[in-house]
Design a protein around this motif. Structure first.
Motif, mmCIF file in Angstrom:
data_model
loop_
_atom_site.group_PDB
_atom_site.id
_atom_site.type_symbol
_atom_site.label_atom_id
_atom_site.label_comp_id
_atom_site.label_asym_id
_atom_site.label_seq_id
_atom_site.Cartn_x
_atom_site.Cartn_y
_atom_site.Cartn_z
ATOM 1 N N VAL A 143 51.242 -19.677 60.267
ATOM 2 C CA VAL A 143 51.424 -18.538 59.369
ATOM 3 C C VAL A 143 51.295 -18.988 57.915
ATOM 4 C CG1 VAL A 143 53.081 -16.857 58.483
ATOM 5 C CG2 VAL A 143 52.825 -17.187 60.954
ATOM 6 N N ALA A 144 50.425 -18.308 57.168
ATOM 7 C CA ALA A 144 50.243 -18.608 55.749
ATOM 8 C C ALA A 144 50.740 -17.471 54.862
ATOM 9 C CB ALA A 144 48.765 -18.877 55.461
ATOM 10 N N ALA A 145 50.961 -16.304 55.448
ATOM 11 C CA ALA A 145 51.435 -15.151 54.678
ATOM 12 C C ALA A 145 52.896 -15.349 54.264
ATOM 13 C CB ALA A 145 51.298 -13.878 55.507
ATOM 14 N N THR A 146 53.309 -14.599 53.275
ATOM 15 C CA THR A 146 54.704 -14.655 52.819
ATOM 16 C C THR A 146 55.606 -13.942 53.824
ATOM 17 O OG1 THR A 146 54.050 -14.674 50.492
ATOM 18 C CG2 THR A 146 56.306 -13.988 50.987
ATOM 19 N N TRP A 147 56.651 -14.625 54.249
ATOM 20 C CA TRP A 147 57.608 -14.004 55.156
ATOM 21 C C TRP A 147 58.420 -12.957 54.399
ATOM 22 C CZ3 TRP A 147 57.992 -14.838 60.382
ATOM 23 C CH2 TRP A 147 57.271 -15.907 60.898
ATOM 24 N N GLN A 148 58.890 -11.964 55.119
ATOM 25 C CA GLN A 148 59.727 -10.912 54.536
ATOM 26 C C GLN A 148 60.969 -10.717 55.392
ATOM 27 O OE1 GLN A 148 56.654 -7.724 54.473
ATOM 28 N NE2 GLN A 148 56.940 -7.692 52.273
ATOM 29 N N VAL A 149 62.061 -10.306 54.773
ATOM 30 C CA VAL A 149 63.296 -9.986 55.488
ATOM 31 C C VAL A 149 63.706 -8.571 55.119
ATOM 32 C CG1 VAL A 149 64.057 -12.391 55.516
ATOM 33 C CG2 VAL A 149 64.784 -10.907 53.652
ATOM 34 N N THR A 150 64.430 -7.920 56.013
ATOM 35 C CA THR A 150 64.894 -6.565 55.724
ATOM 36 C C THR A 150 66.357 -6.573 55.341
ATOM 37 O OG1 THR A 150 65.175 -4.320 56.602
ATOM 38 C CG2 THR A 150 65.439 -6.137 58.161
ATOM 39 N N ASP A 151 66.705 -5.699 54.391
ATOM 40 C CA ASP A 151 68.110 -5.520 54.022
ATOM 41 C C ASP A 151 68.683 -4.270 54.676
ATOM 42 O OD1 ASP A 151 66.891 -3.476 52.662
ATOM 43 O OD2 ASP A 151 67.624 -4.038 50.671
ATOM 44 N N GLY A 152 67.931 -3.721 55.635
ATOM 45 C CA GLY A 152 68.378 -2.522 56.343
ATOM 46 C C GLY A 152 67.690 -1.263 55.859
ATOM 47 N N SER A 153 67.099 -1.332 54.631
ATOM 48 C CA SER A 153 66.423 -0.149 54.102
ATOM 49 C C SER A 153 65.027 -0.460 53.574
ATOM 50 C CB SER A 153 67.256 0.470 52.971
ATOM 51 O OG SER A 153 67.458 -0.465 51.916
ATOM 52 N N ALA A 154 64.750 -1.731 53.268
ATOM 53 C CA ALA A 154 63.443 -2.099 52.729
ATOM 54 C C ALA A 154 63.122 -3.550 53.107
ATOM 55 C CB ALA A 154 63.432 -1.941 51.212
ATOM 56 N N TRP A 155 61.820 -3.884 53.025
ATOM 57 C CA TRP A 155 61.381 -5.252 53.275
ATOM 58 C C TRP A 155 61.334 -6.001 51.959
ATOM 59 C CZ3 TRP A 155 61.209 -7.406 57.904
ATOM 60 C CH2 TRP A 155 61.070 -6.583 59.021
ATOM 61 N N LEU A 156 61.920 -7.210 51.928
ATOM 62 C CA LEU A 156 61.981 -8.033 50.721
ATOM 63 C C LEU A 156 61.178 -9.312 50.938
ATOM 64 C CD1 LEU A 156 65.847 -7.800 50.162
ATOM 65 C CD2 LEU A 156 64.085 -6.252 49.280
ATOM 66 N N ASP A 157 60.335 -9.664 49.967
ATOM 67 C CA ASP A 157 59.580 -10.916 50.058
ATOM 68 C C ASP A 157 60.538 -12.106 50.046
ATOM 69 O OD1 ASP A 157 57.165 -9.659 50.178
ATOM 70 O OD2 ASP A 157 56.641 -9.960 48.073
ATOM 71 N N ALA A 158 60.265 -13.083 50.906
ATOM 72 C CA ALA A 158 61.061 -14.308 50.967
ATOM 73 C C ALA A 158 60.107 -15.490 50.810
ATOM 74 C CB ALA A 158 61.822 -14.391 52.285
ATOM 75 N N PRO A 159 59.626 -15.750 49.580
ATOM 76 C CA PRO A 159 58.595 -16.777 49.371
ATOM 77 C C PRO A 159 59.033 -18.193 49.724
ATOM 78 C CG PRO A 159 59.500 -16.014 47.281
ATOM 79 C CD PRO A 159 60.013 -15.081 48.335
ATOM 80 N N GLU A 160 60.353 -18.449 49.774
ATOM 81 C CA GLU A 160 60.835 -19.793 50.109
ATOM 82 C C GLU A 160 61.051 -19.987 51.604
ATOM 83 O OE1 GLU A 160 64.044 -21.218 47.706
ATOM 84 O OE2 GLU A 160 63.477 -19.965 46.015
ATOM 85 N N LEU A 161 60.879 -18.930 52.374
ATOM 86 C CA LEU A 161 61.074 -19.009 53.820
ATOM 87 C C LEU A 161 59.803 -19.537 54.470
ATOM 88 C CD1 LEU A 161 63.291 -18.334 55.870
ATOM 89 C CD2 LEU A 161 62.250 -16.087 56.158
ATOM 90 N N ARG A 162 59.957 -20.545 55.360
ATOM 91 C CA ARG A 162 58.797 -21.142 56.018
ATOM 92 C C ARG A 162 59.109 -21.425 57.466
ATOM 93 N NH1 ARG A 162 57.305 -26.273 54.388
ATOM 94 N NH2 ARG A 162 59.509 -26.724 54.128
ATOM 95 N N LEU A 163 58.064 -21.470 58.280
ATOM 96 C CA LEU A 163 58.212 -21.853 59.671
ATOM 97 C C LEU A 163 57.474 -23.168 59.848
ATOM 98 C CD1 LEU A 163 58.319 -19.615 62.729
ATOM 99 C CD2 LEU A 163 56.956 -21.704 62.823
#
Length: 348
Positions: A115-135
């Motif tokens: 995966v090269a795309a930016t991961w995102q996390v949800t806060d329950g109402s919207a998706w937030l970019d998580a640029p420091e998150l990696r697999l």
């Protein structure tokens, strides 16, 4: 799969050569899927620390999902990693294979470690970019430098250079009965034999913040994320809609017949449609129960949020009031909490 020309991608304004982009099939495709790592780790910081309890080491499952490899969080088989639609998702096991979850990456890579795309996390109402998150997997980060933090699956270690403790270290000052923040790590502070006080909090403030940040290890239905509840309610409503629509058609059919025979005008037909829809919904007992329960649930969530906010404000005011009370003279607090006054010298 016989294309020999260079593939191109668009950035919205021009076509860009993608010489490393290939289209594969057959044994090449099967080999690429089979090469997926047996163990991967999702690491790094998330916005506002959202969904951090779903990070960690994932072990590959025997079953493929939608043709892609799938994984389960080590120690929590109820959390899965899979591909659906155009994204990789981390979410609940019962939703594995669906285009929904708590964390996602809009990437069509055949394996999660690609995966090269930016991961995102949800806060329950919207998706937030998580640029420091990696697999990461295997030795993906070997030789990058700074790999002083690693995660293990019990048999091997995986570098996680961006994995850090996001909390602020504090030590408790027993004499002052307060928590004192320590910059950097305790190890560094001990090596320098010096600790600089950059702020302080009382034990009550520390405990209160701890309660607010507490993680439920055994999540109950009442404590599920509100975003998850909203999705489940929407799904339940959609299941009820089929029965409601069927009943609505039965109720409205006589009016439609009258309208076709010119016995009703368009305005009256619209009024009867509305009445028939309301009646069909009212006759659907499961839907009525669902709506009533959801209304009560929403009110309870708002009440809890308001109560927590009120408690915080009241506590802040109480702390300020306590701090404003200064002992008179140089007396020390007595066992009852009152200040002992110094005895006045006797006058001869």
């Amino acid at each position: 799969e016989q294309v020999a020309a260079t593939w191109q991608v668009t950035d919205g304004s021009a076509w860009l050569d993608a010489p490393e982009l290939r289209l594969i099939a057959g044994e090449a495709l099967a080999s690429a899927l089979a090469a997926a790592a047996d163990t991967v780790a999702l690491v790094g910081a998330t916005p506002q620390n959202q969904q951090r309890n779903t990070l960690g080491i994932f072990k590959r499952r025997p079953e493929a999902v939608n043709g892609w490899p799938s994984y389960a969080l080590q120690g929590d088989d109820g959390t899965r990693l899979w591909h659906a639609g155009r994204c990789w998702f981390v979410g609940r096991a019962e939703e594995c294979g669906q285009a929904k979850g708590w964390i996602k990456a809009a990437d069509g890579s055949l394996t999660p470690e690609q995966v090269a795309a930016t991961w995102q996390v949800t806060d329950g109402s919207a998706w937030l970019d998580a640029p420091e998150l990696r697999l990461i997997a295997g030795e993906a980060d070997a030789g990058t430098g700074g790999g002083d933090v690693a995660v293990t699956d019990g048999s091997a270690w995986f570098d996680a250079p961006e994995l850090r403790c996001s909390a602020t270290w504090e030590v408790f000052d027993g004499s002052g009965k307060r928590w004192v923040r320590v910059p950097g790590s305790l190890a560094a502070a001990a090596a320098d034999d010096e600790v600089t006080v950059v702020g302080e909090r009382t034990r009550e403030e520390k405990d209160r913040e701890g309660r607010k940040r507490a993680i439920d290890l055994e999540e109950t239905p009442c404590k599920r994320r509100k975003g998850d509840v909203d999705e489940r309610v929407a799904t339940a409503r959609s299941l009820c809609s089929a029965e409601t629509d069927a009943r609505y058609k039965q109720l409205i059919q006589p009016a439609v017949d009258d309208w076709m025979n010119d016995k009703l005008d368009g305005g009256e037909l619209d009024r009867r449609k509305q009445a028939a829809r309301e009646k069909a919904a009212a006759e659907n007992a499961p839907l009525q129960r669902l709506d009533a329960a959801y209304t009560a649930y929403t009110a309870a969530v708002k009440a809890r949020a308001a109560a927590e906010s009120a408690e915080d404000e009241a506590t802040t005011e109480l702390e300020a009031a306590i701090s404003a009370v200064k002992p008179s003279g140089s007396g020390e607090p007595g066992s009852s909490g009152t200040v002992k006054a110094e005895a006045s010298p006797e006058v001869a």
